[in-house]
Design an enzyme around this catalytic site. Structure first.
Site, PDB file in Angstrom:
ATOM      1  N   HIS A 165      -5.372  -4.511  -1.229  1.00 20.18           N
ATOM      2  CA  HIS A 165      -5.209  -3.513  -2.294  1.00 20.18           C
ATOM      3  C   HIS A 165      -5.181  -4.177  -3.674  1.00 20.18           C
ATOM      4  CE1 HIS A 165      -4.667  -0.200   0.499  1.00 20.18           C
ATOM      5  NE2 HIS A 165      -4.033  -1.085   1.254  1.00 20.18           N
ATOM      6  N   LYS A 219     -12.468  -1.672   1.317  1.00 13.59           N
ATOM      7  CA  LYS A 219     -11.787  -0.818   0.334  1.00 13.59           C
ATOM      8  C   LYS A 219     -12.566  -0.874  -1.000  1.00 13.59           C
ATOM      9  CE  LYS A 219      -7.323  -1.495   2.680  1.00 13.59           C
ATOM     10  NZ  LYS A 219      -7.417  -0.441   3.699  1.00 13.59           N
ATOM     11  N   SER A 262       0.798  -1.230   0.000  1.00 13.36           N
ATOM     12  CA  SER A 262       0.000   0.000   0.000  1.00 13.36           C
ATOM     13  C   SER A 262       0.827   1.274   0.000  1.00 13.36           C
ATOM     14  CB  SER A 262      -0.942   0.001   1.199  1.00 13.36           C
ATOM     15  OG  SER A 262      -0.207  -0.066   2.391  1.00 13.36           O
TER      16      SER A 262
HETATM   17  N1  PLP Z   1      -4.000  -5.365   5.120  1.00 21.19           N
HETATM   18  C1  PLP Z   1      -3.639  -4.317   4.362  1.00 21.19           C
HETATM   19  C2  PLP Z   1      -2.575  -4.512   3.328  1.00 21.19           C
HETATM   20  C3  PLP Z   1      -4.258  -3.072   4.528  1.00 21.19           C
HETATM   21  O1  PLP Z   1      -3.897  -2.025   3.771  1.00 21.19           O
HETATM   22  C4  PLP Z   1      -5.271  -2.932   5.512  1.00 21.19           C
HETATM   23  C5  PLP Z   1      -5.959  -1.642   5.736  1.00 21.19           C
HETATM   24  O2  PLP Z   1      -5.375  -0.597   5.798  1.00 21.19           O
HETATM   25  C6  PLP Z   1      -5.611  -4.047   6.276  1.00 21.19           C
HETATM   26  C7  PLP Z   1      -4.960  -5.249   6.059  1.00 21.19           C
HETATM   27  C8  PLP Z   1      -6.680  -3.973   7.298  1.00 21.19           C
HETATM   28  O3  PLP Z   1      -7.935  -3.976   6.661  1.00 21.19           O
HETATM   29  P1  PLP Z   1      -9.257  -3.571   7.450  1.00 21.19           P
HETATM   30  O4  PLP Z   1      -9.423  -2.092   7.290  1.00 21.19           O
HETATM   31  O5  PLP Z   1     -10.344  -4.373   6.825  1.00 21.19           O
HETATM   32  O6  PLP Z   1      -9.032  -3.947   8.877  1.00 21.19           O
END
Ligand code: PLP
Length: 355
Positions: A170, A201, A142
């Site tokens: 992502h 997302k 990200s």
């Molecule tokens: N994994 C990644 C790569 C993320 O970017 C995020 C969120 O920022 C998460 C996990 C966590 O996702 P959630 O918002 O559903 O807890």
């Protein structure tokens, strides 16, 4: 008024899609505001089971399990799956929730250099002494918008008898010809064993996460995963909205394709203007600036011109690698993209980021 949002994870614009909103309202009216329970007591409705089935079908996996968030899915999986006799090998730039999930398990921990296959191979060789090996990586990272070399990772996993886990937060909904994710993009859908991803997302943006993979693994998670066992069920409106988002994506890949075309437009115009954009072909488009103060004042000035973006600096990214992370969405029009590029060009010149 008049401000364009270029920093949301709303890649496909589904959070404001009328059908997604209607599905949420209908689920709210039919199934209530919430369950006041975890799943295994009285927190499972038909819509939860249906959504799990739909997620598994979407990813072409055997089964799926819902969580309140992908953070929870990542917190639950490693401890439930791995014992002190096992090993987990994790990319050093994996998301914080993977890192925390790994901290909670008692397996032997290896951290390999970011997307460095030589280093991963060396660590896999060392990990041969353990009972089971799991390679864990973000599908798309990200902060940099770069994509894990899954083909090579899967080849190494095969060579050293390891399982592959990917976090697709992502990627789900838009990477690959049908938006299935990084594994589809790189042609390894049958080689990745476990996928964790978010409903928060691209898939409507409300909340929620999941694990999808082999049925025995999902059964094990239902028995052992602590965030699943000890946290409330997803509210019906959230389930309704994610379920409709998946329906829309399975009907057509037009939305994902439109987002990809806009990503291409932004990346090529910004590069032509003289900016360095990290990553490749991903709607996360980090405009690399280096200096933390420059990133922050430029982001402020972009807002003055009606473009909402955020500067990222240490400790979120390494020192000297400050950036403004732009995220493209299918709801941006070509004119919106051009307006963003023009604003960047003006602001970049004003602050000395461009000649
Ligand atoms: N994994 C990644 C790569 C993320 O970017 C995020 C969120 O920022 C998460 C996990 C966590 O996702 P959630 O918002 O559903 O807890």
């Amino acid at each position: 008024a008049g401000i364009l949002n270029f920093c949301a994870n709303n890649y496909l614009g589904l959070s404001s899609h009328p059908e997604v909103i209607r599905a949420a309202v209908e689920a709210l009216e039919k199934f209530g505001a919430g369950l006041s329970s975890v799943r295994f007591i009285c927190g499972t409705q038909s819509i939860h089971k249906d959504l799990e089935e739909k997620i598994a079908h979407f990813h072409q996996r055997e089964d799926a399990i819902l969580y309140a968030s992908c953070f929870d899915a990542n917190a639950g999986i490693f401890e439930a799956l791995l014992t002190p006799e096992d090993a987990v090998l994790s990319d050093e730039l994996n998301h914080a929730s993977i890192i925390d999930g790994i901290r909670l398990c008692k397996a032997n921990k290896y951290r390999y250099k970011h997307m460095d296959m030589q280093d991963l191979e060396a660590k896999l060789q060392d990990a041969q002494k353990h009972r089971l090996r799991l390679v864990a990586t973000d599908g798309a990272f990200s902060m940099d918008g770069d994509i894990a070399p899954l083909r090579e990772i899967c080849q190494l996993a095969q060579k050293y008898d390891a399982l592959v886990f990917i976090d697709e937060c992502h990627a789900t909904g838009f990477l690959g010809p049908n938006g299935r994710g990084t594994d589809e993009l790189l042609g390894v859908m049958d080689k990745v064993t476990i996928i964790n991803s978010t409903l928060g997302k691209a898939l409507g943006g409300a909340a929620g996460g999941y694990t999808t993979g082999p049925k025995p693994l999902i059964d094990l998670l239902r028995q052992r995963s602590r965030p699943y066992l000890f946290s409330n069920s997803l509210p019906p409106a959230v389930v309704g909205c994610a379920s409709k988002a998946l329906d829309l994506l399975m009907e057509s890949n037009a939305i994902a394709q439109s987002m990809a075309a806009k990503t291409q437009r932004f990346r090529s115009k910004m590069t032509a203007a003289g900016f360095t954009i990290s990553g490749k072909d991903h709607p996360i488009c980090p405009v690399m600036l280096g200096d933390a103060r420059l990133a922050s004042v430029m982001a402020e000035d972009m807002l003055n011109r009606g473009i909402y973006v955020i500067g990222f600096s240490y400790p979120v990214v390494p020192k000297g690698k400050a950036r403004i992370r732009v995220q493209i969405s299918a709801v941006h029009s070509d004119e919106d993209i051009d307006r963003c590029v023009e604003a960047f060009t003006e602001v970049g010149r004003k602050h000395g980021a461009l000649p």
